[in-house]
Design a protein around this motif. Structure first.
Motif: not given
Lengths: 264, 304
Positions: B136-141, B159-164, B188-198
């Motif tokens: 599988l590719s990175r995204g599919t994993k 969820l640690d950077e769930p959409t990466s 839910i607690v989720l981390s991100s470095h993208v403000l728009a996502e949060v």
């Protein structure tokens, strides 16, 4: 015990286990097939064995090379098989606590409702299971192969020797388990436990010749297992219990250390 | 908004973690209430992952404590973890297994049979469960990681950077999933470095930097504290003076027919004036993470 983890561990290492089984079988096949030639030329072989320096004979315990027990001891049980079982024990031992951490798969694994103690106990059980399996393979192979090669040994004594050999792997493997649980690093575990094993082997080998090594040899796991010469003497209950206790203490310490460490 | 009546699900009290002298997190306190989505926002190395792993008991505290569902996690970690779904930031799965075998393995360790729900999630994310994970590719994993975190319908998701690595369509599906999960009452607690996502997903945001919790606030409240840059394009050249005198508007500049400025807080007055002056186009730039930090730092240095 976490059965799914136990089964997965065994399944993941099927190929490695098959390799060790094949290696042990091949080694025994070769040694047994050579035996008739050795026996038929006993007098010459004995002369040949006698021609070795005294020190060398002591190191390889070559006192009765012409007899079936002496032959098997010298060729298999004094060095070759213990080293194979040490290799298995140490490489497996080093992996017990470390491979999931180093692969990163520990992350999801330890987010599950399983305890770290049970994780490590399960992995240790898988390791002990593999060593026991190889010990059984060794025993069966010799018991079944000896008559073919017209070599007479007692089934019980071969069992005793196979058990002691397995115990050698277990004691040094448990050093690897502890270092791995403490450091989380396979290479460190492998390095330290191999160093310990080699040092133990050197002390054991030279004990008949060097005074101070003779003095410390009673504390040597190699002496508790290989040194018991179980093929000749049967299982040495005292030494075997010491070796088992040594392994149990180290592995218990590993479980406790692992429970307290960070999973990075 | 009876937030205070909801039970506290995650209670972090003065948690500190140092590794070999390096700071992971430093004296972090926060709580997350039931049914809430908390976003952990910060650059790599800001301590988001350390905080999540402390919650799971993978790391041992240097000091402080964390209670989840009212239980200290160091006392009753196993029972607590049975109610948690976790998606790690650094993903590693067993390459030799198929997706289905892997999910089955996790279920067996959880002593649960949730294959139906897992397969439903797979088909939702367009993930073929019969494929070998190593292929599988990175995204599919990453989809596999999402499925294993959600499949047992946990009460708390970390969820640690769930959409990466997820493509935009799957990201959208993931966001729907988060919404549904929140609506069934999970936290839910989720981390991100993208403000728009949060911003899209979270009710509150905790901003972290160098192991410290800089600020924790309602998303809208927090956003109103950050300057947004606006480019206003006019039919003819425009006088910047009336714009500069509006409350919350600063850094006004005019270049030809375009006026750029920064706005903190509501933009109503500015837009009204722009329309009156014959605006023909507006471009808004959402604050980047850097802007967020600049603003927060400005404030803290002013306060000090």
């Amino acid at each position: 015990m976490l059965l799914p983890l136990f089964l997965k561990t065994i399944r993941d290492h099927t190929r490695g286990i098959a390799g060790w089984v094949t290696g042990i079988l091949a080694l025994i096949a070769v040694q047994l097939s050579v035996y008739p030639t050795v026996r038929d030329t006993t007098s010459r072989v004995t002369d040949f064995a006698d021609s070795f320096p005294e020190a060398f004979k002591k190191i390889f315990r070559m006192d009765e090379y012409g007899t079936p027990v002496g032959y098997l001891s010298t060729e298999l049980f004094s060095a070759t098989l213990p080293l194979i079982f040490i290799a298995v024990g140490v490489t497996w031992g080093a992996r017990v606590a470390t491979d999931e951490i180093e692969a990163g798969t520990a992350d999801i694994l330890f987010s599950l409702p399983i305890s770290r103690r049970r994780f490590l106990i399960t992995r240790i059980a898988a390791k002990v299971g593999v060593l026991a399996l190889l010990g059984l393979v060794l025993w069966f192979a010799l018991v079944l192969g000896a008559p073919v090669a017209d070599l007479s040994v007692s089934v019980g004594r071969v069992a005793a020797a196979s058990f002691s050999t397995m115990l050698t792997g277990l004691t040094f493997g448990s050093v690897g388990v502890l270092v791995g649980a403490w450091s989380g690093r396979r290479s460190m575990s492998l390095g330290i436990s191999l160093t310990v094993a080699i040092a133990a082997f050197v002390v054991y080998s030279l004990a008949p010749l060097v005074g101070f090594m003779k003095d410390i040899n009673p504390f040597n796991p190699m002496q508790w297992t290989v040194g018991a010469e179980s093929l000749k003497n049967g299982v040495d209950i005292g030494y075997s219990l010491i070796a088992l206790a040594f392994a149990v203490v180290l592995m218990t310490a590993a479980v406790l250390v692992f429970d307290r460490r960070d999973i990075l | 908004m009876n937030d205070s009546q909801r039970p506290i699900v995650v209670d972090v009290r003065r948690a500190t973690k140092r590794y070999n002298g390096n700071v992971g997190i430093d004296d972090v306190s926060l709580d997350v209430r039931g049914g809430e989505v908390l976003g952990l926002l910060g650059p790599n190395g800001s301590g988001k992952t350390t905080l999540l792993r402390l919650m799971l008991g993978m790391l041992k505290f240097t000091s402080g404590c964390i209670s989840i569902f009212g239980d200290d996690i160091t006392a009753n970690g196993r029972a607590t973890r049975s109610r948690i779904g976790y998606l790690p930031g650094d993903l590693a799965l067993y390459d030799q297994q198929t997706v289905r075998q892997y999910l089955q393995f996790l279920m067996r360790l959880r002593r649960l049979d949730v294959m139906t729900s897992a397969l439903a999630l797979c088909s939702r994310l367009k993930l073929d469960p019969s494929r070998r994970i190593g292929d599988l590719s990175r995204g599919t994993k990453q989809k596999v990681a999402v499925v294993q975190a959600f499949m047992h319908e946990p009460e708390l998701l970390l969820l640690d950077e769930p959409t990466s690595g997820l493509d935009p369509i799957v990201q959208r599906e993931f966001e729907l999933l988060v919404d549904e999960t929140r609506h069934r009452g999970a936290t839910i607690v989720l981390s991100s470095h993208v403000l728009a996502e949060v911003e899209r997903l979270a009710d509150r945001v905790a901003v972290m930097r160098e192991g410290r919790l800089m600020v924790i606030d309602d998303v809208l409240m927090l956003k109103s504290r950050f300057a947004r840059r606006l480019d206003l394009e006019f039919e003819s050249s425009v006088d910047p003076a009336p714009f500069a005198s509006l409350p919350g508007v600063r850094a006004v500049n005019v270049a030809r027919r375009t006026l750029t400025c920064e706005v903190v807080g509501p933009e109503t007055e500015l837009l009204r004036m722009a329309v009156a002056h014959g605006v023909i186009g507006i471009h808004a730039h959402d604050p980047s993470l850097d802007d967020v930090f600049l603003t927060l730092f400005d404030r803290s240095s002013h306060a000090a």
